[in-house]
Design a protein around this motif. Structure first.
Motif, PDB file in Angstrom:
ATOM      1  N   GLN A  90       0.802  -1.220   0.000  1.00 40.59           N
ATOM      2  CA  GLN A  90       0.000   0.000   0.000  1.00 40.59           C
ATOM      3  C   GLN A  90       0.836   1.272   0.000  1.00 40.59           C
ATOM      4  OE1 GLN A  90      -3.717  -0.124   0.141  1.00 40.59           O
ATOM      5  NE2 GLN A  90      -3.009  -2.076  -0.695  1.00 40.59           N
ATOM      6  N   ILE A  91       2.089   1.178   0.443  1.00 39.35           N
ATOM      7  CA  ILE A  91       2.921   2.389   0.473  1.00 39.35           C
ATOM      8  C   ILE A  91       3.985   2.348  -0.624  1.00 39.35           C
ATOM      9  CG2 ILE A  91       4.446   3.833   1.895  1.00 39.35           C
ATOM     10  CD1 ILE A  91       2.725   2.927   4.317  1.00 39.35           C
ATOM     11  N   PHE A  92       4.952   1.446  -0.510  1.00 37.54           N
ATOM     12  CA  PHE A  92       6.021   1.399  -1.527  1.00 37.54           C
ATOM     13  C   PHE A  92       5.460   1.179  -2.937  1.00 37.54           C
ATOM     14  CE2 PHE A  92       9.214   0.593   1.880  1.00 37.54           C
ATOM     15  CZ  PHE A  92      10.191   1.493   1.451  1.00 37.54           C
ATOM     16  N   TYR A  93       4.745   0.066  -3.108  1.00 37.36           N
ATOM     17  CA  TYR A  93       4.258  -0.290  -4.444  1.00 37.36           C
ATOM     18  C   TYR A  93       3.309   0.789  -4.985  1.00 37.36           C
ATOM     19  CZ  TYR A  93       2.147  -3.172  -8.168  1.00 37.36           C
ATOM     20  OH  TYR A  93       1.695  -3.659  -9.370  1.00 37.36           O
ATOM     21  N   THR A  94       2.348   1.207  -4.160  1.00 36.91           N
ATOM     22  CA  THR A  94       1.347   2.180  -4.615  1.00 36.91           C
ATOM     23  C   THR A  94       1.997   3.506  -5.015  1.00 36.91           C
ATOM     24  OG1 THR A  94      -0.222   1.123  -3.126  1.00 36.91           O
ATOM     25  CG2 THR A  94      -0.855   3.268  -3.988  1.00 36.91           C
ATOM     26  N   GLU A  95       2.900   3.997  -4.172  1.00 33.47           N
ATOM     27  CA  GLU A  95       3.508   5.306  -4.459  1.00 33.47           C
ATOM     28  C   GLU A  95       4.492   5.237  -5.632  1.00 33.47           C
ATOM     29  OE1 GLU A  95       4.789   7.681  -1.151  1.00 33.47           O
ATOM     30  OE2 GLU A  95       3.187   6.907   0.146  1.00 33.47           O
ATOM     31  N   PHE A 138      13.666   8.048  -8.963  1.00 36.26           N
ATOM     32  CA  PHE A 138      13.233   6.751  -8.428  1.00 36.26           C
ATOM     33  C   PHE A 138      13.955   6.485  -7.101  1.00 36.26           C
ATOM     34  CE2 PHE A 138      13.971   2.007  -8.444  1.00 36.26           C
ATOM     35  CZ  PHE A 138      12.648   1.594  -8.320  1.00 36.26           C
ATOM     36  N   GLN A 139      15.268   6.708  -7.118  1.00 33.32           N
ATOM     37  CA  GLN A 139      16.081   6.505  -5.912  1.00 33.32           C
ATOM     38  C   GLN A 139      15.632   7.453  -4.799  1.00 33.32           C
ATOM     39  OE1 GLN A 139      20.262   7.159  -6.528  1.00 33.32           O
ATOM     40  NE2 GLN A 139      20.830   6.104  -4.658  1.00 33.32           N
ATOM     41  N   GLU A 140      15.337   8.705  -5.161  1.00 34.30           N
ATOM     42  CA  GLU A 140      14.914   9.701  -4.164  1.00 34.30           C
ATOM     43  C   GLU A 140      13.592   9.318  -3.516  1.00 34.30           C
ATOM     44  OE1 GLU A 140      14.928  13.656  -5.945  1.00 34.30           O
ATOM     45  OE2 GLU A 140      16.996  13.256  -6.593  1.00 34.30           O
ATOM     46  N   LEU A 141      12.650   8.832  -4.335  1.00 32.41           N
ATOM     47  CA  LEU A 141      11.345   8.451  -3.791  1.00 32.41           C
ATOM     48  C   LEU A 141      11.487   7.294  -2.799  1.00 32.41           C
ATOM     49  CD1 LEU A 141       8.301   8.720  -3.612  1.00 32.41           C
ATOM     50  CD2 LEU A 141       8.079   7.427  -5.727  1.00 32.41           C
ATOM     51  N   ILE A 142      12.315   6.313  -3.166  1.00 28.50           N
ATOM     52  CA  ILE A 142      12.538   5.182  -2.250  1.00 28.50           C
ATOM     53  C   ILE A 142      13.174   5.693  -0.953  1.00 28.50           C
ATOM     54  CG2 ILE A 142      13.851   3.033  -1.880  1.00 28.50           C
ATOM     55  CD1 ILE A 142      13.427   2.390  -4.840  1.00 28.50           C
ATOM     56  N   ALA A 143      14.185   6.547  -1.094  1.00 32.93           N
ATOM     57  CA  ALA A 143      14.877   7.086   0.087  1.00 32.93           C
ATOM     58  C   ALA A 143      13.907   7.874   0.965  1.00 32.93           C
ATOM     59  CB  ALA A 143      16.041   7.973  -0.354  1.00 32.93           C
ATOM     60  N   ASP A 144      12.998   8.602   0.313  1.00 32.49           N
ATOM     61  CA  ASP A 144      12.017   9.418   1.029  1.00 32.49           C
ATOM     62  C   ASP A 144      11.075   8.540   1.862  1.00 32.49           C
ATOM     63  OD1 ASP A 144      10.304  11.672   1.603  1.00 32.49           O
ATOM     64  OD2 ASP A 144       8.923  10.822   0.118  1.00 32.49           O
ATOM     65  N   GLU A 156       6.251  -1.206 -15.964  1.00 31.02           N
ATOM     66  CA  GLU A 156       6.606  -2.619 -15.995  1.00 31.02           C
ATOM     67  C   GLU A 156       7.657  -2.966 -14.939  1.00 31.02           C
ATOM     68  OE1 GLU A 156       5.515  -5.560 -17.264  1.00 31.02           O
ATOM     69  OE2 GLU A 156       3.954  -4.076 -17.625  1.00 31.02           O
ATOM     70  N   VAL A 157       8.617  -2.052 -14.764  1.00 29.18           N
ATOM     71  CA  VAL A 157       9.721  -2.289 -13.812  1.00 29.18           C
ATOM     72  C   VAL A 157       9.157  -2.392 -12.389  1.00 29.18           C
ATOM     73  CG1 VAL A 157      11.816  -1.307 -12.800  1.00 29.18           C
ATOM     74  CG2 VAL A 157      11.466  -1.204 -15.269  1.00 29.18           C
ATOM     75  N   VAL A 158       8.253  -1.468 -12.053  1.00 27.82           N
ATOM     76  CA  VAL A 158       7.669  -1.488 -10.707  1.00 27.82           C
ATOM     77  C   VAL A 158       6.889  -2.792 -10.498  1.00 27.82           C
ATOM     78  CG1 VAL A 158       6.174  -0.275  -9.068  1.00 27.82           C
ATOM     79  CG2 VAL A 158       7.550   1.031 -10.683  1.00 27.82           C
ATOM     80  N   LYS A 159       6.144  -3.197 -11.526  1.00 25.37           N
ATOM     81  CA  LYS A 159       5.384  -4.463 -11.420  1.00 25.37           C
ATOM     82  C   LYS A 159       6.329  -5.639 -11.213  1.00 25.37           C
ATOM     83  CE  LYS A 159       1.330  -3.228 -14.151  1.00 25.37           C
ATOM     84  NZ  LYS A 159       0.855  -3.167 -15.534  1.00 25.37           N
ATOM     85  N   MET A 160       7.447  -5.633 -11.947  1.00 24.51           N
ATOM     86  CA  MET A 160       8.396  -6.746 -11.834  1.00 24.51           C
ATOM     87  C   MET A 160       9.075  -6.775 -10.469  1.00 24.51           C
ATOM     88  SD  MET A 160       9.847  -6.617 -15.675  1.00 24.51           S
ATOM     89  CE  MET A 160      11.381  -7.496 -15.509  1.00 24.51           C
ATOM     90  N   LYS A 219       2.419   5.084  -8.766  1.00 24.04           N
ATOM     91  CA  LYS A 219       1.801   6.370  -9.097  1.00 24.04           C
ATOM     92  C   LYS A 219       2.793   7.257  -9.849  1.00 24.04           C
ATOM     93  CE  LYS A 219       0.023  10.224  -6.618  1.00 24.04           C
ATOM     94  NZ  LYS A 219       0.012  10.757  -5.263  1.00 24.04           N
ATOM     95  N   GLU A 220       4.022   7.316  -9.348  1.00 23.39           N
ATOM     96  CA  GLU A 220       5.050   8.143  -9.996  1.00 23.39           C
ATOM     97  C   GLU A 220       5.444   7.580 -11.365  1.00 23.39           C
ATOM     98  OE1 GLU A 220       6.329  11.256  -8.938  1.00 23.39           O
ATOM     99  OE2 GLU A 220       4.487  10.929  -7.791  1.00 23.39           O
ATOM    100  N   ALA A 221       5.460   6.239 -11.456  1.00 23.11           N
ATOM    101  CA  ALA A 221       5.800   5.606 -12.740  1.00 23.11           C
ATOM    102  C   ALA A 221       4.735   5.949 -13.782  1.00 23.11           C
ATOM    103  CB  ALA A 221       5.916   4.097 -12.564  1.00 23.11           C
ATOM    104  N   LYS A 222       3.463   5.943 -13.352  1.00 20.25           N
ATOM    105  CA  LYS A 222       2.359   6.284 -14.271  1.00 20.25           C
ATOM    106  C   LYS A 222       2.471   7.721 -14.748  1.00 20.25           C
ATOM    107  CE  LYS A 222      -1.438   3.106 -13.458  1.00 20.25           C
ATOM    108  NZ  LYS A 222      -1.407   2.226 -12.279  1.00 20.25           N
ATOM    109  N   ASN A 223       3.009   8.605 -13.887  1.00 19.03           N
ATOM    110  CA  ASN A 223       3.209  10.012 -14.294  1.00 19.03           C
ATOM    111  C   ASN A 223       4.418  10.172 -15.199  1.00 19.03           C
ATOM    112  OD1 ASN A 223       1.050  10.699 -12.746  1.00 19.03           O
ATOM    113  ND2 ASN A 223       2.266  11.293 -10.958  1.00 19.03           N
ATOM    114  N   GLY A 224       5.112   9.034 -15.433  1.00 16.65           N
ATOM    115  CA  GLY A 224       6.272   9.063 -16.326  1.00 16.65           C
ATOM    116  C   GLY A 224       7.476   9.776 -15.744  1.00 16.65           C
TER     117      GLY A 224
END
Length: 304
Positions: free
Chosen positions: A29-34, A123-129, A48-52, A37-42
Motif C-alpha cells: 500500500q505504500i512502496f508499491y502504490t507510491e 526513483f532513488q529519491e522516492l525510495i529514500a524518502d 513494468e519495472v515497478v510491477k516486476m 503512481k510516480e511511474a504512471k506520471n512518467g
C-alpha cells in the motif's frame, strides 16, 4: 495461572502475523502504490519495472490481511471454549503456494532496484524518502522485501513447536499435524522453485560460454562436470589443451577460443552418453591417459 505452552505459541503466531500484515501493508500500500503512481506520471521508471519488482505482493497482502489474520484473531478470542488453530492453518496452506512466484522473483527484484536506482535519480529519491518515514523503522526497501521470503519457514518452526507442546489428548492434534505436513510441502515447493530457477540460470550461463548452439541448448539438460583436459596426438607425440563439458546426456569436446567474443569455447565434437565407453590406458609416455569412445569417434585424452 500459567498459560499452557501451546496457547503461548498460538499467541506468538497471532502477534507475528499482525506485525507481518503491517509489513505487507508497507510493501503493497505504500512502496508499491507510491512508486506505481510516480511511474504512471512518467517521472521515474517504466510501470513494468515497478510491477516486476513487487511481483504478486498485492495478492499476498490481501490474503493475509483479509483472510488469515482475521481467522487467527477469531480463533484466539474463542480459545477458552475451542482451543485450536490447526484447521485454520490447513485453509492457509494451499494459498501459500503463491509465495513460489514471489520467492523466485526476489533476486531479480533486488537487482532491478539497484539498476534503476542508478539509472533514475527520482526513483532513488522516492525510495529514500519513503525509507525515512517512521513506519520503515530505519530499514531499507530490500530489507522489508525479504520478509515474505522468510515467512513460510517461520510458520513451519512455530507450528512444529506447537505440535510438540500439544497434550496427547488435545482436540487439535490431528488437525495440527496435518497442517504441519501441508506447510512442510509448501516450503519444499517454494525451495524447489528457487532451486529450479538457479539450475536454469547456471545452465544458461554455460550455454552462453558455448556460443548458444541450437542443438545444445535444452533446458532439461544437467551439467555434471566441466574442466580442462589434454588431447593426446599419437601422430606427432604431443598434447594440446582442450576443454570438456559433461552433461547428463552428452560429452562436449571443446577448444578454447583465442578471441573470446561472445563464446569462450568452440564445440568440436559431441559424443552422446548413450553408448559412450571410457577405458583407462597404461601409456608410459603419457600418464593418466584414457580413451573415450562414442558412436561419433574415439578420443585419447590425458587428465592433468
Amino acid at each position: 495461572v500459567q498459560e499452557p505452552e501451546e496457547k503461548k505459541i498460538a499467541l506468538e503466531l497471532l502477534e507475528t502475523e499482525q506485525a507481518y500484515v503491517n509489513r505487507l501493508h508497507l510493501l503493497d500500500q505504500i512502496f508499491y502504490t507510491e512508486l506505481m503512481k510516480e511511474a504512471k506520471n512518467g517521472k521515474t521508471v517504466p510501470e513494468e519495472v515497478v510491477k516486476m519488482i513487487f511481483s504478486n505482493i498485492s495478492s499476498i497482502y490481501q490474503f493475509h490481511a483479509k483472510f488469515f489474520l482475521p481467522e487467527l484473531q477469531k480463533r484466539m478470542e474463542d480459545w477458552i471454549c475451542n482451543p485450536r488453530i490447526g484447521d485454520v492453518i490447513q485453509k492457509l496452506a494451499p494459498f501459500l503456494k503463491m509465495y513460489g512466484e514471489y520467492v523466485k522473483n526476489f533476486d531479480k527484484a533486488v537487482e532491478l532496484i539497484t539498476v534503476w536506482s542508478e539509472k533514475s535519480p527520482p526513483f532513488q529519491e522516492l525510495i529514500a524518502d519513503i525509507q525515512k518515514r517512521k513506519v520503515c523503522a530505519n530499514l531499507t526497501l530490500q530489507h522489508h522485501m525479504l520478509e515474505p521470503v522468510q515467512r513460510i519457514p517461520r510458520y513451519e518452526l512455530l507450528l512444529k513447536d506447537y505440535v510438540q507442546k500439544l497434550p496427547p489428548e488435545s482436540p487439535d492434534r490431528d488437525d495440527a499435524e496435518k497442517a504441519l505436513e501441508m506447510i512442510f510441502m509448501v516450503a519444499k515447493h517454494s525451495n524447489a522453485a528457487i532451486a529450479e530457477m538457479e539450475r536454469l540460470q547456471n545452465l544458461w550461463a554455460v550455454y552462453q560460454r558455448l556460443g548458444l548452439e541450437d542443438d545444445i541448448v535444452d533446458p532439461s539438460n544437467e551439467l555434471i562436470k566441466e574442466g580442462p583436459i589434454q588431447k593426446v596426438s599419437t601422430r606427432n607425440n604431443s598434447t594440446s589443451e582442450k576443454y570438456l563439458f559433461l552433461f547428463n546426456n552428452m560429452l562436449l569436446y571443446c577448444v578454447p577460443k583465442v578471441i573470446q567474443v561472445g563464446a569462450e569455447f568452440q564445440v568440436h565434437l559431441r559424443i552422446n552418453v548413450d553408448g559412450m565407453k571410457v577405458r583407462e590406458l597404461n601409456d608410459t609416455q603419457f600418464p593418466h591417459t584414457f580413451l573415450v569412445s562414442g558412436k561419433q569417434r574415439t578420443l585419447e585424452l590425458q587428465a592433468r
